[in-house]
Design a protein around this motif. Structure first.
Motif, PDB file in Angstrom:
ATOM      1  N   LYS A 200     -11.335  38.490  -2.793  1.00  0.00           N
ATOM      2  CA  LYS A 200     -10.752  38.745  -4.106  1.00  0.00           C
ATOM      3  C   LYS A 200      -9.332  38.188  -4.183  1.00  0.00           C
ATOM      4  CE  LYS A 200     -13.586  42.592  -5.478  1.00  0.00           C
ATOM      5  NZ  LYS A 200     -13.655  43.829  -6.262  1.00  0.00           N
ATOM      6  N   VAL A 201      -8.948  37.825  -5.372  1.00  0.00           N
ATOM      7  CA  VAL A 201      -7.572  37.376  -5.603  1.00  0.00           C
ATOM      8  C   VAL A 201      -6.670  38.606  -5.664  1.00  0.00           C
ATOM      9  CG1 VAL A 201      -6.049  36.331  -7.334  1.00  0.00           C
ATOM     10  CG2 VAL A 201      -8.201  35.217  -6.685  1.00  0.00           C
ATOM     11  N   LYS A 202      -5.540  38.510  -5.001  1.00  0.00           N
ATOM     12  CA  LYS A 202      -4.641  39.666  -4.893  1.00  0.00           C
ATOM     13  C   LYS A 202      -3.548  39.565  -5.938  1.00  0.00           C
ATOM     14  CE  LYS A 202      -5.568  40.399  -0.011  1.00  0.00           C
ATOM     15  NZ  LYS A 202      -6.852  39.661  -0.048  1.00  0.00           N
ATOM     16  N   VAL A 203      -3.442  40.624  -6.744  1.00  0.00           N
ATOM     17  CA  VAL A 203      -2.448  40.591  -7.806  1.00  0.00           C
ATOM     18  C   VAL A 203      -1.460  41.750  -7.665  1.00  0.00           C
ATOM     19  CG1 VAL A 203      -4.074  39.520  -9.409  1.00  0.00           C
ATOM     20  CG2 VAL A 203      -3.714  41.980  -9.497  1.00  0.00           C
ATOM     21  N   ALA A 204      -0.252  41.478  -8.117  1.00  0.00           N
ATOM     22  CA  ALA A 204       0.789  42.508  -8.195  1.00  0.00           C
ATOM     23  C   ALA A 204       1.247  42.607  -9.642  1.00  0.00           C
ATOM     24  CB  ALA A 204       1.961  42.141  -7.295  1.00  0.00           C
TER      25      ALA A 204
ATOM     26  N   GLU B 121     -13.120  39.997  -9.758  1.00  0.00           N
ATOM     27  CA  GLU B 121     -12.571  38.965  -8.857  1.00  0.00           C
ATOM     28  C   GLU B 121     -11.189  39.328  -8.320  1.00  0.00           C
ATOM     29  OE1 GLU B 121     -14.529  36.581  -8.119  1.00  0.00           O
ATOM     30  OE2 GLU B 121     -16.010  37.107  -9.649  1.00  0.00           O
ATOM     31  N   VAL B 122     -10.702  40.502  -8.673  1.00  0.00           N
ATOM     32  CA  VAL B 122      -9.301  40.798  -8.469  1.00  0.00           C
ATOM     33  C   VAL B 122      -9.106  42.114  -7.722  1.00  0.00           C
ATOM     34  CG1 VAL B 122      -7.339  41.677  -9.807  1.00  0.00           C
ATOM     35  CG2 VAL B 122      -8.328  39.455 -10.368  1.00  0.00           C
ATOM     36  N   GLU B 123      -8.083  42.150  -6.911  1.00  0.00           N
ATOM     37  CA  GLU B 123      -7.669  43.397  -6.275  1.00  0.00           C
ATOM     38  C   GLU B 123      -6.184  43.620  -6.568  1.00  0.00           C
ATOM     39  OE1 GLU B 123      -7.150  45.207  -1.724  1.00  0.00           O
ATOM     40  OE2 GLU B 123      -7.863  43.158  -2.052  1.00  0.00           O
ATOM     41  N   ILE B 124      -5.844  44.815  -7.034  1.00  0.00           N
ATOM     42  CA  ILE B 124      -4.428  45.143  -7.271  1.00  0.00           C
ATOM     43  C   ILE B 124      -3.819  45.547  -5.936  1.00  0.00           C
ATOM     44  CG2 ILE B 124      -2.796  46.629  -8.495  1.00  0.00           C
ATOM     45  CD1 ILE B 124      -4.974  47.117 -10.612  1.00  0.00           C
ATOM     46  N   VAL B 125      -2.870  44.755  -5.461  1.00  0.00           N
ATOM     47  CA  VAL B 125      -2.306  45.075  -4.143  1.00  0.00           C
ATOM     48  C   VAL B 125      -0.945  45.752  -4.249  1.00  0.00           C
ATOM     49  CG1 VAL B 125      -3.569  43.271  -2.934  1.00  0.00           C
ATOM     50  CG2 VAL B 125      -1.315  42.756  -3.930  1.00  0.00           C
ATOM     51  N   SER B 126      -0.330  45.675  -5.420  1.00  0.00           N
ATOM     52  CA  SER B 126       0.985  46.307  -5.525  1.00  0.00           C
ATOM     53  C   SER B 126       1.326  46.616  -6.972  1.00  0.00           C
ATOM     54  CB  SER B 126       2.052  45.373  -4.935  1.00  0.00           C
ATOM     55  OG  SER B 126       3.327  45.959  -5.020  1.00  0.00           O
TER      56      SER B 126
ATOM     57  N   GLU C  23       4.110  38.218   0.229  1.00  0.00           N
ATOM     58  CA  GLU C  23       3.320  38.465   1.441  1.00  0.00           C
ATOM     59  C   GLU C  23       1.989  39.126   1.133  1.00  0.00           C
ATOM     60  OE1 GLU C  23       5.777  40.553   4.267  1.00  0.00           O
ATOM     61  OE2 GLU C  23       7.258  38.929   4.176  1.00  0.00           O
ATOM     62  N   LYS C  24       1.963  39.871   0.062  1.00  0.00           N
ATOM     63  CA  LYS C  24       0.738  40.610  -0.286  1.00  0.00           C
ATOM     64  C   LYS C  24      -0.110  39.917  -1.330  1.00  0.00           C
ATOM     65  CE  LYS C  24       2.530  45.357  -0.017  1.00  0.00           C
ATOM     66  NZ  LYS C  24       2.652  46.559  -0.833  1.00  0.00           N
ATOM     67  N   ALA C  25       0.555  39.283  -2.284  1.00  0.00           N
ATOM     68  CA  ALA C  25      -0.157  38.903  -3.510  1.00  0.00           C
ATOM     69  C   ALA C  25      -0.251  37.397  -3.687  1.00  0.00           C
ATOM     70  CB  ALA C  25       0.553  39.504  -4.719  1.00  0.00           C
ATOM     71  N   ASP C  26      -1.239  36.996  -4.469  1.00  0.00           N
ATOM     72  CA  ASP C  26      -1.384  35.595  -4.874  1.00  0.00           C
ATOM     73  C   ASP C  26      -0.770  35.357  -6.251  1.00  0.00           C
ATOM     74  OD1 ASP C  26      -3.125  35.098  -2.574  1.00  0.00           O
ATOM     75  OD2 ASP C  26      -4.626  36.253  -3.694  1.00  0.00           O
ATOM     76  N   VAL C  27      -0.960  36.331  -7.121  1.00  0.00           N
ATOM     77  CA  VAL C  27      -0.523  36.208  -8.510  1.00  0.00           C
ATOM     78  C   VAL C  27       0.265  37.456  -8.878  1.00  0.00           C
ATOM     79  CG1 VAL C  27      -1.264  35.838 -10.902  1.00  0.00           C
ATOM     80  CG2 VAL C  27      -2.701  35.032  -9.018  1.00  0.00           C
TER      81      VAL C  27
ATOM     82  N   ILE D  14      -3.368  47.476 -15.535  1.00  0.00           N
ATOM     83  CA  ILE D  14      -4.095  48.230 -14.509  1.00  0.00           C
ATOM     84  C   ILE D  14      -5.475  48.635 -15.013  1.00  0.00           C
ATOM     85  CG2 ILE D  14      -4.121  50.432 -13.251  1.00  0.00           C
ATOM     86  CD1 ILE D  14      -1.028  50.140 -13.037  1.00  0.00           C
ATOM     87  N   ARG D  15      -5.544  49.152 -16.250  1.00  0.00           N
ATOM     88  CA  ARG D  15      -6.844  49.590 -16.784  1.00  0.00           C
ATOM     89  C   ARG D  15      -7.879  48.478 -16.731  1.00  0.00           C
ATOM     90  NH1 ARG D  15      -9.712  50.278 -22.025  1.00  0.00           N
ATOM     91  NH2 ARG D  15      -8.043  49.295 -23.214  1.00  0.00           N
ATOM     92  N   PHE D  16      -7.495  47.285 -17.145  1.00  0.00           N
ATOM     93  CA  PHE D  16      -8.468  46.188 -17.156  1.00  0.00           C
ATOM     94  C   PHE D  16      -8.703  45.608 -15.759  1.00  0.00           C
ATOM     95  CE2 PHE D  16      -7.770  46.253 -21.732  1.00  0.00           C
ATOM     96  CZ  PHE D  16      -9.028  45.948 -22.219  1.00  0.00           C
ATOM     97  N   LEU D  17      -7.633  45.475 -14.982  1.00  0.00           N
ATOM     98  CA  LEU D  17      -7.799  44.841 -13.668  1.00  0.00           C
ATOM     99  C   LEU D  17      -8.653  45.694 -12.736  1.00  0.00           C
ATOM    100  CD1 LEU D  17      -4.221  43.369 -13.211  1.00  0.00           C
ATOM    101  CD2 LEU D  17      -6.338  42.087 -13.600  1.00  0.00           C
ATOM    102  N   LEU D  18      -8.641  47.016 -12.930  1.00  0.00           N
ATOM    103  CA  LEU D  18      -9.493  47.883 -12.115  1.00  0.00           C
ATOM    104  C   LEU D  18     -10.965  47.535 -12.271  1.00  0.00           C
ATOM    105  CD1 LEU D  18      -7.760  51.324 -12.727  1.00  0.00           C
ATOM    106  CD2 LEU D  18      -7.973  50.172 -10.517  1.00  0.00           C
ATOM    107  N   GLY D  19     -11.325  46.995 -13.408  1.00  0.00           N
ATOM    108  CA  GLY D  19     -12.723  46.632 -13.640  1.00  0.00           C
ATOM    109  C   GLY D  19     -12.984  45.143 -13.504  1.00  0.00           C
TER     110      GLY D  19
END
Lengths: 350, 350, 350, 350
Positions: free
Chosen positions: C5-9, C30-35, C71-75, C22-27
């Motif tokens: 998954k793509v890591k987003v902050a 392709e994405v994981e909220i990392v921060s 260090e954590k996120a891509d986007v 957050i509401r939309f990204l949780l669903g």
């Protein structure tokens, strides 16, 4: 009545209670507003913050100066926050002003109870003693000719007017009283906070200060005076997505069998000659909009024969009967005028 | 899971419950909506009355024809009014459909109780017996593999999820339960009446059907099953100026001493593994907006040591956990799927 | 798609735009909220300020530290106020993050125009040049593979999607464009002020910043690109007593005769293959609630043959298509995914 | 003034306009309400449908009987729907009553225009001729001593008071007028329909009847009288989620250069001596809540030097200045009283 009008000043004119005092006092035939006062906005026209008063109130706001107020005014309303009134009122009384205080600072007789609930220092005990608790329909005789009246809280007004007749009659068990109270947002004042932010309140229903609201001891003090022994209540406060209005839905166990018709009769007798309390007929209950913008308190009943409990529904407009309107009613009593003078505005509907 | 989706039909697609079923089912990975049905609007595109579904739901509404439904669908949701479902559901069951009914017609086991509160004839006793009462977190095991589930009412859902753990634990006295419930207006449906007229509801707070709401026997039936003896409650319903949301503020006398922390722990254990019930930590209470648009039921507590009473605050979105969401949760249980399938939408805030 | 998954902050997670991301990204599959990041509340659980996320988002808020983010996120999404983003974004880009900025800081190509309307210093010209203006349906090709996208304003999104097709076709006179725009209160953010105070907004309709809103040059910049010459518009902004929603009611003189049916066809062709723009059939107009909680922009038309003017009505949810939703649409375009990924939630109705 | 009060009757007392007439007339010193009339609810106490009038209005509703009305009353207000008034008013005039009609039936001079927009038969031409169009600040002289006044529509009142001074002065080009009007829901009356259903209106903003509202010819008729040639306007009506209030946001091209200060001066001179129109100083604009519950029309301006256009913002309370309040203002003019008699209530704020 003489042609001379009584001169009034309003401290706290830029709060919701203050502008509501202005709205009613402008139509009061015996009164002239001689000074609108605000410590925070002194010098500015009141219409800067309240354009709805354009071309109606032409005065600029003034600072808080007791001597200057005493030179102009006979009576002063203090629509100031709790903690401020406690310090200001003695200064106003000492220069010879009559005072009607809308804060909570002088409602509790016992300073230690005040400090336990309000979390700051109580006013002088002598002054607490002197203050007449102005729940007009209950304690109106004491208000007549008084120099200093402490105006009741919004929740206590709706609650006490709803409970006192049946409690006085001994029809309910004082140990069983539960009060589920709901308020519109104007009760929180014009200060800005997340609690009054539109995005947080609209389409939302919240509880707050459960069992901890500072109006609880005020309710209990009055109920205890009625019964002659300490009454303790359960009291929940809710914030409702509307600007004005309080509803107290109250529950108590009935002593013996009483029908809704009995209750209607009891209350109509109790409030005979007091036009601001209206009792709904059996099977009908009031809604907050039915008192919007007016000084009425409307009350209805439901008896649950299955559980032996009584439900009382009492509604007021928190800004009027819960604050500015009742304060003017107290002015009327204080001055010996008909208590409805200047207050006979019908509810605004819809 | 197999690639084959379960085919569902929705009777009553033009009510608020119906369109909310559609909103969630469109995102449900195991389900295909094969028919949207409305007796009143058959033939019209659903988007005529609900343009928010434009380009999302392309189907026309169909009439109510059990055989035709059975040819297309495996499961049918009946989001039809009380009185209608009672007649329709038997016809749907007999043609082999699984049924999840959102009306009140099959929630009460005892037909005579139904008739006393609903004021019309009860469905057949055998069917009342057969219906599984789908309060998912309490009665979920019974729903697994069931053919016919009666979905709980909105008020009972918020109320029962809030009361059952502490009642089961014996920590409250069942004779003292008082429920002060408040609902948004969508609970009254899309039918037009003065009760749903904007001018009458906006900036207004009302009580209605005090002690007479048809959800009272549903609450009492469930509580009595918990305690093993008849429980009678006092139950007041309020209409609040918001579209969605129910809050039940509940009061009961505590047996013994229990802190808010004790209650939090009791409830978190009770609802372990049931992600749709969330327990607020001690000193925090939920607001209706915190569950808006979602299937959560959020619960908080206040213990009043002065009166020995417990206050429980329980909130749901009446259209989701109080209707469509719980119905889908029941579908998930019925079909053996994870109960959260298709329901993991976060609340919409603000 | 790959399992990774793509890591987003999200910087600015405690604003309304942030929690909606957050509401939309949780669903989003392709994405994981990392921060989740907030300069003001670092260290606290996000659920302290937003209990609706209880048991959904378990992370604590973090401070703003570009290196740590990289260090954590891509986007990274920057849902930070205008003036803050301008300084923060360069620091995020330099450490190799892809950035989608929701502020107004990078929408205007010309720094001097920015300074004239925003009243503070513009970001570096090179960066203004580099930023892709992410009006997805219009400029989506430029977003594909971009590293840095400036997400459009809420008013411009509703306005431009409504105007561009007919302006591109040459059917209206660009000198005659008048935009009467109305917004819900969430557009003003979660900050507290009289402008967002419930008592001032409820049952009220206001204008503000007439002819002075900072979204005016953004609209004009885009329209000028379409026509190839400077377009100046009259633009009024209103605050409406609702939480979410923008409606732009737009007026322009028609060149020649075009029916509503012509317009419907023109727009449907223009937006072919772009599922988030929905065109109402002739004689029907959208309402804001029909897009509530969703990423849709709905558009309708009225041709006034008496005056030769066209009226265009365009609605969005300002928090979704006007902010977080379109930002995710831009993420999808940036990453080469289907633009609807994670965004296929139906409007919440009612 | 003599001690004898003028006796008034109200036909249509169970509509929102009717009860608002009652609210104001109860405080009118020259008037006595002798009959409250409703064809649909004759015989019932008015408090049955409007409990807010409990103990205030004791009368029962009466049926519509012109002769009986004439025996009791001097003046009758007809707050009846369009189509009904057209038939009823002639019967009331013929028995010698003075009539103030709040419907749209007598506002248009040309019966054929009426029929084109109202879609039913026009009243008799002679009566259309006889009716005085009661836009009090513009046409007040004609109202003095009149027997029959047609009270203006709500949208036209806000719109015309906002446009006429600048149009009379020749400062704007009449060919460029665009009116973007927004109304609260009470304008749709107390009848039940989806258009007034809380679930459809709350948190929603809609347009309706675009270019087709029956108030358009009323506006055009008046503007054409001012300019002496036909004026055609673009006019859009919006439904806003609030109960009371209209805002007309109006756009027109300026002839020559005029500052906001010039406009303020022009309007203050134009409305000199007419206390119900209040002009905001340059750079300030009115909001609907600033006139809530009152008979004021507040107006503000914005000149856009970039486009050479003028924006005028005009607000009223649709139930007061847009209906009942202006009707009483017309009564005052008709009877030769000060036009503010009984109408000096301040706006209710908040």
């Amino acid at each position: 009545m003489s042609g001379e009008k009584v001169k009034v000043a309003i401290v706290g004119s830029t709060g919701y209670g203050g502008v509501e005092l202005i709205r009613f006092l402008l139509g009061h035939p015996e009164v002239e507003i001689v000074s609108v006062i605000s410590s925070s906005s002194a010098g500015a026209p009141i219409t800067e913050g309240f354009p709805h008063l354009s071309e109606i109130v032409l005065q600029n706001l003034e600072g808080v100066d007791p001597k200057a107020i005493a030179e102009k005014a006979d009576v002063v309303f203090t629509a100031t926050p709790s903690g401020i009134s406690g310090k200001l009122v003695p200064e106003l009384l000492v220069v010879g002003l009559k005072v009607i205080d809308l804060s909570g600072d002088f409602r509790l007789r016992d300073g230690s109870v005040y400090e336990a609930w309000y979390k700051h220092e109580a006013p002088d005990a002598e002054l607490l003693e002197k203050a007449v608790y102005g729940l007009a329909e209950i304690n109106g005789d004491a208000a007549k000719g008084a120099d200093f009246i402490s105006n009741p809280g919004c929740y206590p007004t709706a609650t006490l007017l709803g409970l006192i007749p049946v409690l006085s009659a001994g029809w309910i068990d004082p140990k069983t009283i539960i009060i589920d109270a709901k308020s519109g947002v104007s009760g929180a004042g014009r200060g800005t906070s997340l609690m009054t932010h539109y995005g947080e309140i609209n389409e939302n229903l919240k509880v707050y200060k459960v069992n901890k609201h500072q109006h609880i001891p005020e309710v209990e003090q009055c109920l205890s005076l009625i019964t002659g022994e300490p009454v303790t209540v359960t009291f929940t406060t809710h914030l409702t997505p509307m600007t004005r209005g309080i509803m107290s839905t109250m529950y108590a166990g009935l002593n013996g069998i009483h029908t809704e018709e009995d209750l209607v009769e009891l209350y109509r007798q109790y409030y005979e000659g007091r036009p601001f309390v209206r009792i709904r007929e059996a099977g009908k209950w009031p809604a907050t909009k039915e008192v919007f913008g007016s000084n009425y308190c409307d009350i209805g009943f439901a008896v649950d024969s299955r559980t032996g409990r009584l439900t009382i529904i009492s509604v007021i407009d928190n800004v009027v009967k819960g604050a500015a309107g009742q304060a003017i009613q107290n002015l009327n009593l204080m001055m010996g005028w008909d208590e409805t003078t200047g207050l006979r505005l019908s509810p605004v509907y819809p």
